[in-house]
Design a protein around this motif. Sequence first.
Motif, PDB file in Angstrom:
ATOM      1  N   HIS A 222      54.776  60.320   2.892  1.00  0.00           N
ATOM      2  CA  HIS A 222      53.719  61.339   2.793  1.00  0.00           C
ATOM      3  C   HIS A 222      54.335  62.693   2.432  1.00  0.00           C
ATOM      4  O   HIS A 222      53.844  63.400   1.560  1.00  0.00           O
TER       5      HIS A 222
ATOM      6  N   GLY B 252      48.762  59.833   4.158  1.00  0.00           N
ATOM      7  CA  GLY B 252      48.574  60.506   5.447  1.00  0.00           C
ATOM      8  C   GLY B 252      47.608  59.759   6.343  1.00  0.00           C
ATOM      9  O   GLY B 252      47.825  59.636   7.561  1.00  0.00           O
ATOM     10  N   LEU B 253      46.544  59.244   5.752  1.00  0.00           N
ATOM     11  CA  LEU B 253      45.561  58.474   6.525  1.00  0.00           C
ATOM     12  C   LEU B 253      46.181  57.206   7.087  1.00  0.00           C
ATOM     13  O   LEU B 253      45.969  56.868   8.260  1.00  0.00           O
TER      14      LEU B 253
ATOM     15  N   PHE C  35      43.197  62.374  15.904  1.00  0.00           N
ATOM     16  CA  PHE C  35      42.608  63.464  15.142  1.00  0.00           C
ATOM     17  C   PHE C  35      42.978  64.787  15.801  1.00  0.00           C
ATOM     18  O   PHE C  35      42.246  65.306  16.624  1.00  0.00           O
ATOM     19  N   THR C  36      44.118  65.329  15.411  1.00  0.00           N
ATOM     20  CA  THR C  36      44.554  66.605  15.965  1.00  0.00           C
ATOM     21  C   THR C  36      44.019  67.736  15.092  1.00  0.00           C
ATOM     22  O   THR C  36      43.501  67.505  13.995  1.00  0.00           O
TER      23      THR C  36
ATOM     24  N   SER D 231      48.078  71.163  17.900  1.00  0.00           N
ATOM     25  CA  SER D 231      47.574  69.815  18.223  1.00  0.00           C
ATOM     26  C   SER D 231      46.220  69.838  18.851  1.00  0.00           C
ATOM     27  O   SER D 231      45.713  70.731  19.353  1.00  0.00           O
TER      28      SER D 231
ATOM     29  N   LYS E 138      53.100  72.617   9.233  1.00  0.00           N
ATOM     30  CA  LYS E 138      53.591  71.329   9.736  1.00  0.00           C
ATOM     31  C   LYS E 138      55.074  71.406  10.094  1.00  0.00           C
ATOM     32  O   LYS E 138      55.491  70.836  11.110  1.00  0.00           O
TER      33      LYS E 138
ATOM     34  N   MET F 128      48.393  58.122   9.932  1.00  0.00           N
ATOM     35  CA  MET F 128      47.613  58.524  11.099  1.00  0.00           C
ATOM     36  C   MET F 128      47.032  57.307  11.821  1.00  0.00           C
ATOM     37  O   MET F 128      47.119  57.200  13.043  1.00  0.00           O
TER      38      MET F 128
ATOM     39  N   SER G 121      45.786  69.857  13.459  1.00  0.00           N
ATOM     40  CA  SER G 121      46.550  69.902  12.206  1.00  0.00           C
ATOM     41  C   SER G 121      46.037  68.859  11.214  1.00  0.00           C
ATOM     42  O   SER G 121      46.004  69.106  10.006  1.00  0.00           O
ATOM     43  N   THR G 122      45.621  67.698  11.702  1.00  0.00           N
ATOM     44  CA  THR G 122      45.039  66.672  10.832  1.00  0.00           C
ATOM     45  C   THR G 122      43.731  67.166  10.240  1.00  0.00           C
ATOM     46  O   THR G 122      43.478  66.989   9.037  1.00  0.00           O
TER      47      THR G 122
END
Length: 142
Positions: A9, A59-60, A70-71, A142, A131, A63, A73-74
């Motif tokens: 990523h 990225g998905l 689901f933070t 977070s 990040k 995750m 930053s996400t």
Amino acid sequence: MLDEMIVSHSILVKVFLVFLVGGLLIPMMTAKKPLGFRKASFIYTMIFQAIVTMVAFSGLIAMVTGELGFTLSTIIMIVIWAALMYIEIKKYKLIKIAKIENPETHKLLKGAFIKISAVQILLVAVMVVLKVMEVKGAISIS
């Protein structure tokens, strides 16, 4: 396994940044050819969408597979991804429908292309910095 996904990523994000910076050359390379600018813009948009979708997909997958959740930053990354796609589609539609043969319009669109690309680069760079700072422990989003 999760580390490899995050590294891939990260590499895709860097490739995307290099692509965005390289895209700044399009208005200069097509300075004398308005129709070439339109065609180059179309090709740029298609490659842009392909790379940014690869970034989002990698990225998905990281995750979901890594159960990262689901933070904040996400969520910020998802919002930036959506903003990048929206901006790029609007930029291309503007170039597509404009009477680009007019020298003033061509000049205006070239300037807009550079400014929009700079904003896109800034959005990606800000997310990368956030990040990196989060991983180093300098900030917590977070």
